[in-house]
Design an enzyme around this catalytic site. Structure first.
Site, PDB file in Angstrom:
ATOM      1  NE  ARG A   1      -4.041  -2.118   1.948  1.00 42.06           N
ATOM      2  CZ  ARG A   1      -4.887  -2.606   2.855  1.00 42.06           C
ATOM      3  NH1 ARG A   1      -4.707  -2.331   4.135  1.00 42.06           N
ATOM      4  NH2 ARG A   1      -5.899  -3.375   2.480  1.00 42.06           N
TER       5      ARG A   1
ATOM      6  CE1 TYR B   1      -1.859  -0.526  -7.881  1.00 40.50           C
ATOM      7  CE2 TYR B   1      -1.870  -2.052  -9.721  1.00 40.50           C
ATOM      8  CZ  TYR B   1      -1.340  -0.961  -9.087  1.00 40.50           C
ATOM      9  OH  TYR B   1      -0.296  -0.301  -9.660  1.00 40.50           O
ATOM     10  CD  GLU B   2      -1.366  -4.525  -3.799  1.00 43.94           C
ATOM     11  OE1 GLU B   2      -1.668  -5.213  -2.816  1.00 43.94           O
ATOM     12  OE2 GLU B   2      -0.863  -5.013  -4.820  1.00 43.94           O
ATOM     13  N   GLY B   3      -6.339  -3.030  -2.315  1.00 44.91           N
ATOM     14  CA  GLY B   3      -7.452  -2.523  -1.515  1.00 44.91           C
ATOM     15  C   GLY B   3      -7.904  -1.190  -2.074  1.00 44.91           C
TER      16      GLY B   3
END
Length: 593
Positions: free
Chosen positions: A292, A436-438
């Protein structure tokens, strides 16, 4: 145009404002002297401009190619030599642990390099970028045997790593995953399942790819509490045998076309447990939190490149006359940089970019202090800030990174919409970073739903102590009153959440995104005040500082931030205080009425 690393801004931030050059006084970072930090900035800038940037547009046009017969992926031709140069320069090992061949330098320096790489070729940068998360997870949670088998090769860049989380039927809700791990007699596990959107899942840049895969053991709870983490290599290290972990195809994407985003099929592939059974989520978050922060640097990197492109265009493009009279009287028109609306866009790009860089490097500095400072309380306070600000860095830098790329396209007008100029690629490449990555909504929910309540609210108290302490210690701080108002707005919003969210979680969900943005703008305001204060101090010196133009620009930029950008905190607070009612009031038939 050729990328130019923001070396002057980086030195001002690292040395004069944040004091990162003092990290060498900590035993762990004794080698990180000011001279070495300067050398990293200069050499990384050269690498980005001379080696990495020339591969960017080529990589976008060629993309990655999938061969269904061999189930293999070919990357753009130019990537191979650039990746080799990157590896041979030791850049993959910059902040990796010394005992496995790393250089052991501060994480903050990796942030610096990440920005430069992502400015010049986001797709290429993702191959070593995701590998770093695999390194951290194995270092933190792997057995000694796993560490000895994999870490040196991953750190050297001879092998790359992946994160295999998402499946076709579920995204963020990992409790729904169906990938299974069955014990083998030799202590390994047979991994069966399909993962999607796997960055670098298959490619031709290295000899081996090491997958970190989330799966469930027989009899494990069918929730996140039943998830385990496994290391699954493409080739078995001891025999060289091909492991049945195959690419089933490439995703068809709007951007980052040089990054191999794969569907991965694990067909009884051999894997080894990382950490404890059913404790995969904890190990996964080691990867995810690092990823993140890296993704935040992707947003910043693209924003910086977009600014440089749009600034160069605005200074050369002739169109119309200045509203205050000709500025280029010998030419047919004035450069568009003289027009207030163009300046508004360029100033927003520049000031936000420099503020976001300060936020990222401040967070990186806290990360370094949290692992290296000898005092327990100092380490804990720094870790509080890292945990709290990680979702903020990821979400705000990617939101504004994309917005700034889009703004850069607007500066170019019709030219920006064509493939003749690089802005449209920056916009396409940057859009994914918000997902992406949450997704950024997930980041906001992590902030308000988890981080605010951790340790009884200690994380956010540490942040307020930092902000309020700064005002107390600096009664003449630049833009003190505006910053004080922003801090008060953040305090009020935090109190509103504490009063309303426990009884109604939907109130937290409704307030999450504006609250994250409010926190980001406030912390960046604190950093802009610090930057302006340092600029004032240096300009007041007898030598007017080493770079008066840079220092003067900081004063103007800070004024722009506090006058034009920070006031957004007031309507963000109003958004939060009005709660969920209007957004949750629709009945099902209202949507199509």
């Amino acid at each position: 145009m050729q990328y130019k690393a923001p070396a002057n801004d980086l030195r001002f931030l690292l040395f004069d404002v944040l004091g990162v050059d003092q990290l060498h006084k900590l035993e762990k970072y004794a080698d990180a002297t000011p001279d070495l930090i300067s050398a990293v900035i200069d050499e990384a800038g050269k690498l980005a401009a001379e080696v990495i940037q020339p591969t960017n547009q080529i990589g976008d046009r060629e993309g990655c190619q999938y061969d269904p017969e061999t189930r293999s992926v070919t990357t753009p031709d130019a990537f191979k030599s650039a990746y080799k140069t990157f590896v041979e320069g030791g850049w993959t090992a910059l902040d990796a642990p010394l005992e496995f061949g790393g250089q052991g330098l501060p994480h903050t320096l990796k942030f610096v390099v990440d920005e430069m790489v992502c400015s010049t070729n986001l797709s290429l940068g993702m191959y070593p970028g995701l590998t770093h998360g695999a390194i951290s997870a194995l270092y933190a949670h792997g057995s000694d045997e796993l560490k000895q088998t994999y870490l040196a090769k991953l750190i050297s860049g001879e092998w790359t790593g992946t994160m295999c989380l998402t499946e076709p039927h579920c995204g963020t809700d990992l409790g729904l995953i169906r990938t299974r791990a069955k014990p083998n007699d030799d202590g390994s596990y047979a991994i069966e399942g399909t993962k999607i959107w796997i960055t670098g899942g298959e490619h031709d840049l290295v000899d081996n790819i090491v997958h970190l895969v989330l799966a469930k053991l027989p009899g494990a709870p069918d929730t996140t509490k039943g998830i385990s983490l496994f290391v699954v290599p493409k080739f078995l290290p001891d025999t060289g045998e091909r492991n049945p972990a195959f690419c089933g195809g490439l995703e068809h994407k709007m951007g980052i076309k040089g990054s191999a985003t794969c569907v991965m099929n694990f067909e009884g592939a051999k894997g080894w447990l990382v950490g404890e059974a059913n404790d995969g989520m904890r190990a996964m978050f080691t990867m995810m939190n690092e990823a993140r922060l890296m993704v935040g640097m992707q947003g910043l990197g693209l924003a910086e490149m977009a600014y440089q492109e749009s600034l160069g265009f605005a200074r050369e493009r002739l169109q119309s006359r200045s509203l205050s009279g000709p500025k280029n009287p010998d030419g047919p028109a004035d450069p568009i940089i003289v027009h207030p609306d163009v300046r508004r866009m360029l100033m927003r790009q520049k000031v936000l970019n420099e503020g976001m860089r300060a936020l990222a490097l401040f967070t990186g500095q806290q990360l370094d202090v949290s692992v290296a400072h000898p005092d327990d309380a100092t380490r804990e306070s720094a870790d509080d800030l890292v945990q709290l600000l990680t979702p903020v860095v990821k979400a705000f830098l990617t939101d504004e990174g994309f917005n700034n790329a889009n703004t850069g396209l607007q500066v170019l007008g019709g030219s920006g919409f064509t493939t003749d100029w690089p802005l449209e690629q920056l916009v396409r490449d940057g859009r994914i970073a918000r997902i992406y990555e949450g997704t950024n909504g997930i980041q906001a929910m992590d902030l308000v739903g988890r981080k605010l309540s951790l340790k009884g609210g200690q994380l956010v108290r540490t942040l307020f102590a930092t902000l309020v302490g700064y005002l107390k210690d600096n009664p003449e701080a630049p833009h003190r009153e505006q910053l004080k108002e922003a801090i008060s707005a953040l305090e009020e919003a935090t109190g509103w959440l504490a009063s309303n969210a426990p009884a109604d979680p939907e109130q937290a969900g409704a307030a999450a995104s504006p609250y994250l943005r409010l926190m980001a703008l406030t912390v960046i305001g604190y950093l802009w005040s610090r930057m302006a204060g340092e600029a004032q101090t240096q300009l007041a010196g007898s030598d007017k500082g080493n770079n008066p133009a840079l220092l003067e620009s900081k004063l103007v930029s800070a004024r722009f931030y506090f006058e034009k950008l920070l006031p957004e905190v007031h309507w963000l607070l109003a958004d939060i205080r009005t709660g969920k009612d209007s957004m949750m009031a629709f009945e099902d038939d209202h949507w199509v009425a």
